[in-house]
Design a protein around this motif. Structure first.
Motif, PDB file in Angstrom:
ATOM      1  N   GLU A 106     -49.647 -11.456 -30.428  1.00 11.49           N
ATOM      2  CA  GLU A 106     -50.479 -11.494 -29.216  1.00 11.49           C
ATOM      3  C   GLU A 106     -49.770 -12.206 -28.064  1.00 11.49           C
ATOM      4  O   GLU A 106     -49.853 -11.781 -26.915  1.00 11.49           O
ATOM      5  N   GLY A 107     -49.065 -13.294 -28.374  1.00 13.90           N
ATOM      6  CA  GLY A 107     -48.362 -14.025 -27.325  1.00 13.90           C
ATOM      7  C   GLY A 107     -47.266 -13.185 -26.681  1.00 13.90           C
ATOM      8  O   GLY A 107     -47.101 -13.186 -25.460  1.00 13.90           O
ATOM      9  N   ASP A 108     -46.514 -12.450 -27.519  1.00 18.43           N
ATOM     10  CA  ASP A 108     -45.449 -11.596 -26.988  1.00 18.43           C
ATOM     11  C   ASP A 108     -46.024 -10.481 -26.119  1.00 18.43           C
ATOM     12  O   ASP A 108     -45.498 -10.178 -25.037  1.00 18.43           O
ATOM     13  N   LEU A 109     -47.099  -9.853 -26.604  1.00 14.24           N
ATOM     14  CA  LEU A 109     -47.709  -8.771 -25.827  1.00 14.24           C
ATOM     15  C   LEU A 109     -48.261  -9.292 -24.501  1.00 14.24           C
ATOM     16  O   LEU A 109     -48.067  -8.674 -23.449  1.00 14.24           O
ATOM     17  N   ARG A 110     -48.914 -10.443 -24.547  1.00 11.27           N
ATOM     18  CA  ARG A 110     -49.528 -10.982 -23.323  1.00 11.27           C
ATOM     19  C   ARG A 110     -48.471 -11.320 -22.280  1.00 11.27           C
ATOM     20  O   ARG A 110     -48.653 -11.050 -21.076  1.00 11.27           O
ATOM     21  N   LEU A 111     -47.353 -11.889 -22.729  1.00 13.45           N
ATOM     22  CA  LEU A 111     -46.281 -12.225 -21.793  1.00 13.45           C
ATOM     23  C   LEU A 111     -45.648 -10.960 -21.220  1.00 13.45           C
ATOM     24  O   LEU A 111     -45.358 -10.886 -20.019  1.00 13.45           O
ATOM     25  N   LEU A 112     -45.439  -9.956 -22.063  1.00 15.56           N
ATOM     26  CA  LEU A 112     -44.887  -8.692 -21.581  1.00 15.56           C
ATOM     27  C   LEU A 112     -45.798  -8.079 -20.532  1.00 15.56           C
ATOM     28  O   LEU A 112     -45.329  -7.609 -19.479  1.00 15.56           O
ATOM     29  N   TYR A 113     -47.098  -8.088 -20.784  1.00 19.74           N
ATOM     30  CA  TYR A 113     -48.034  -7.497 -19.824  1.00 19.74           C
ATOM     31  C   TYR A 113     -48.073  -8.291 -18.512  1.00 19.74           C
ATOM     32  O   TYR A 113     -48.207  -7.705 -17.437  1.00 19.74           O
ATOM     33  N   GLU A 114     -47.937  -9.578 -18.598  1.00 18.46           N
ATOM     34  CA  GLU A 114     -47.947 -10.397 -17.388  1.00 18.46           C
ATOM     35  C   GLU A 114     -46.734 -10.073 -16.513  1.00 18.46           C
ATOM     36  O   GLU A 114     -46.853  -9.862 -15.301  1.00 18.46           O
ATOM     37  N   VAL A 115     -45.552 -10.024 -17.137  1.00 17.81           N
ATOM     38  CA  VAL A 115     -44.329  -9.720 -16.392  1.00 17.81           C
ATOM     39  C   VAL A 115     -44.374  -8.298 -15.845  1.00 17.81           C
ATOM     40  O   VAL A 115     -44.038  -8.043 -14.681  1.00 17.81           O
ATOM     41  N   SER A 116     -44.796  -7.349 -16.688  1.00 13.06           N
ATOM     42  CA  SER A 116     -44.825  -5.942 -16.270  1.00 13.06           C
ATOM     43  C   SER A 116     -45.825  -5.707 -15.157  1.00 13.06           C
ATOM     44  O   SER A 116     -45.552  -4.955 -14.209  1.00 13.06           O
ATOM     45  N   SER A 117     -46.984  -6.333 -15.246  1.00 13.74           N
ATOM     46  CA  SER A 117     -48.004  -6.106 -14.217  1.00 13.74           C
ATOM     47  C   SER A 117     -47.560  -6.647 -12.870  1.00 13.74           C
ATOM     48  O   SER A 117     -47.833  -6.041 -11.824  1.00 13.74           O
ATOM     49  N   ARG A 118     -46.843  -7.773 -12.878  1.00 17.30           N
ATOM     50  CA  ARG A 118     -46.324  -8.299 -11.611  1.00 17.30           C
ATOM     51  C   ARG A 118     -45.312  -7.336 -11.012  1.00 17.30           C
ATOM     52  O   ARG A 118     -45.314  -7.078  -9.803  1.00 17.30           O
ATOM     53  N   ALA A 119     -44.441  -6.785 -11.868  1.00  9.96           N
ATOM     54  CA  ALA A 119     -43.435  -5.845 -11.369  1.00  9.96           C
ATOM     55  C   ALA A 119     -44.085  -4.578 -10.832  1.00  9.96           C
ATOM     56  O   ALA A 119     -43.702  -4.069  -9.768  1.00  9.96           O
ATOM     57  N   LEU A 120     -45.088  -4.070 -11.534  1.00 13.31           N
ATOM     58  CA  LEU A 120     -45.730  -2.826 -11.114  1.00 13.31           C
ATOM     59  C   LEU A 120     -46.621  -3.017  -9.894  1.00 13.31           C
ATOM     60  O   LEU A 120     -46.906  -2.056  -9.174  1.00 13.31           O
ATOM     61  N   ARG A 121     -47.063  -4.254  -9.653  1.00 11.60           N
ATOM     62  CA  ARG A 121     -47.873  -4.521  -8.458  1.00 11.60           C
ATOM     63  C   ARG A 121     -47.020  -4.651  -7.207  1.00 11.60           C
ATOM     64  O   ARG A 121     -47.543  -4.622  -6.097  1.00 11.60           O
ATOM     65  N   HIS A 122     -45.715  -4.811  -7.391  1.00 12.72           N
ATOM     66  CA  HIS A 122     -44.851  -4.966  -6.219  1.00 12.72           C
ATOM     67  C   HIS A 122     -44.943  -3.703  -5.370  1.00 12.72           C
ATOM     68  O   HIS A 122     -44.878  -2.584  -5.878  1.00 12.72           O
ATOM     69  N   PRO A 123     -45.128  -3.854  -4.049  1.00  6.10           N
ATOM     70  CA  PRO A 123     -45.314  -2.671  -3.205  1.00  6.10           C
ATOM     71  C   PRO A 123     -44.161  -1.694  -3.259  1.00  6.10           C
ATOM     72  O   PRO A 123     -44.366  -0.478  -3.170  1.00  6.10           O
ATOM     73  N   VAL A 124     -42.936  -2.188  -3.432  1.00  9.66           N
ATOM     74  CA  VAL A 124     -41.799  -1.269  -3.510  1.00  9.66           C
ATOM     75  C   VAL A 124     -41.905  -0.397  -4.755  1.00  9.66           C
ATOM     76  O   VAL A 124     -41.764   0.825  -4.704  1.00  9.66           O
ATOM     77  N   ALA A 125     -42.180  -1.028  -5.914  1.00 13.19           N
ATOM     78  CA  ALA A 125     -42.320  -0.259  -7.150  1.00 13.19           C
ATOM     79  C   ALA A 125     -43.503   0.698  -7.056  1.00 13.19           C
ATOM     80  O   ALA A 125     -43.424   1.848  -7.499  1.00 13.19           O
ATOM     81  N   GLY A 126     -44.590   0.233  -6.459  1.00 12.13           N
ATOM     82  CA  GLY A 126     -45.785   1.067  -6.339  1.00 12.13           C
ATOM     83  C   GLY A 126     -45.559   2.299  -5.488  1.00 12.13           C
ATOM     84  O   GLY A 126     -46.211   3.330  -5.681  1.00 12.13           O
ATOM     85  N   GLN A 127     -44.641   2.223  -4.537  1.00 13.43           N
ATOM     86  CA  GLN A 127     -44.362   3.376  -3.684  1.00 13.43           C
ATOM     87  C   GLN A 127     -43.248   4.253  -4.249  1.00 13.43           C
ATOM     88  O   GLN A 127     -43.300   5.474  -4.145  1.00 13.43           O
ATOM     89  N   ILE A 128     -42.239   3.634  -4.842  1.00 12.15           N
ATOM     90  CA  ILE A 128     -41.065   4.392  -5.281  1.00 12.15           C
ATOM     91  C   ILE A 128     -41.365   5.215  -6.526  1.00 12.15           C
ATOM     92  O   ILE A 128     -41.006   6.399  -6.607  1.00 12.15           O
ATOM     93  N   LEU A 129     -42.014   4.615  -7.533  1.00 16.12           N
ATOM     94  CA  LEU A 129     -42.212   5.324  -8.797  1.00 16.12           C
ATOM     95  C   LEU A 129     -43.017   6.615  -8.639  1.00 16.12           C
ATOM     96  O   LEU A 129     -42.595   7.664  -9.136  1.00 16.12           O
ATOM     97  N   PRO A 130     -44.165   6.596  -7.950  1.00 16.56           N
ATOM     98  CA  PRO A 130     -44.888   7.865  -7.786  1.00 16.56           C
ATOM     99  C   PRO A 130     -44.072   8.908  -7.030  1.00 16.56           C
ATOM    100  O   PRO A 130     -44.133  10.105  -7.351  1.00 16.56           O
ATOM    101  N   ASP A 131     -43.307   8.475  -6.033  1.00 15.84           N
ATOM    102  CA  ASP A 131     -42.495   9.419  -5.269  1.00 15.84           C
ATOM    103  C   ASP A 131     -41.424  10.049  -6.146  1.00 15.84           C
ATOM    104  O   ASP A 131     -41.184  11.265  -6.107  1.00 15.84           O
ATOM    105  N   LEU A 132     -40.748   9.232  -6.969  1.00 14.86           N
ATOM    106  CA  LEU A 132     -39.713   9.772  -7.854  1.00 14.86           C
ATOM    107  C   LEU A 132     -40.322  10.666  -8.932  1.00 14.86           C
ATOM    108  O   LEU A 132     -39.707  11.652  -9.348  1.00 14.86           O
ATOM    109  N   GLN A 133     -41.521  10.337  -9.378  1.00 16.22           N
ATOM    110  CA  GLN A 133     -42.178  11.201 -10.355  1.00 16.22           C
ATOM    111  C   GLN A 133     -42.457  12.573  -9.767  1.00 16.22           C
ATOM    112  O   GLN A 133     -42.273  13.607 -10.419  1.00 16.22           O
TER     113      GLN A 133
END
Length: 224
Positions: A106-133
């Motif tokens: 649970e600790g490993d999963l929670r930390l992974l989700y915390e790091v990943s959610s911060r990265a995915l909330r970044h406006p650059v990632a939020g704009q680039i990934l859908p466009d590349l998809q």
């Protein structure tokens, strides 16, 4: 008063000196352009340009302006904007995410989700990934590179979490790692990138508990 003789000019035939001169002559004129700080400036500019105008409208000229370099500096590194973007997307797969090591599943999963959610909330990632998809649906090379970045970038981390849990006895050994990767990475990516909806309070805690329960159902720990 007799002046001191001027220092003798280096003898072109002297051992070693001719080699040094030849080395200086052979130094490529573009070596300074290929400095790593310039390369990093171009990479940063690409991400910013993708976020600002999207892949379809992105140009080498625009990237060069944003990086503060001439477009020749870009072309010396990448022969087209496609290869430039493919290189950056592929680099994401190599870098990946830091592997959590908290001592519990649970600790490993929670930390992974915390790091990943911060990265995915970044406006650059939020704009680039859908466009590349969207671009990947039309361009097989981009689709292959994006799939590689998304899958391989997460696979080593998810695999590490699962293997550590198996070693601690929290999971059984017969784990379908591809299914585990889908289970670990899919929900957060769906919510943050596909649906692009804010995460409600407590969502990461509930996702952690649900994912851990799903993994244990897939590979229950062996009874001693």
């Amino acid at each position: 008063m007799t002046s001191s003789p001027a220092p003798a000019a280096p003898d072109p035939a002297a051992p070693g000196d001719g080699k040094a001169k030849a080395a200086r002559r052979r130094a490529p004129a573009g070596a300074a352009v290929l400095r790593e700080d310039v390369t990093e400036a171009i990479r940063t500019a690409v991400f910013a340009e993708l976020a600002a105008v999207g892949y379809g409208r992105m140009s080498i000229e625009g990237v060069a302006r944003r990086a503060g370099v001439g477009k020749t500096a870009v072309y010396r590194r990448w022969r087209s904007k496609l290869h430039l973007v493919l290189d950056l997307v592929s680099a994401v797969a190599v870098q990946g995410l830091p592997a959590p090591d908290t001592g519990t599943l649970e600790g490993d999963l929670r930390l992974l989700y915390e790091v990943s959610s911060r990265a995915l909330r970044h406006p650059v990632a939020g704009q680039i990934l859908p466009d590349l998809q969207a671009e990947a649906a039309r361009n097989p090379e981009i689709r292959e590179a994006l799939d590689k970045a998304l899958r391989e970038g997460q696979h080593s981390v998810a695999s590490g979490i699962v293997q550590a849990a198996v070693a601690r006895g929290e999971l059984g050994g017969a784990v379908d790692e591809d299914l585990a990767l889908d289970l670990i990475s899919g929900p957060l990516y769906w919510r943050s990138v596909v649906m692009r909806t804010p995460l409600p309070k407590g969502y990461l805690d509930r996702l952690t508990a649900a994912t851990a329960a799903g993994l244990r159902a897939m590979a229950p720990a062996q009874e001693n």
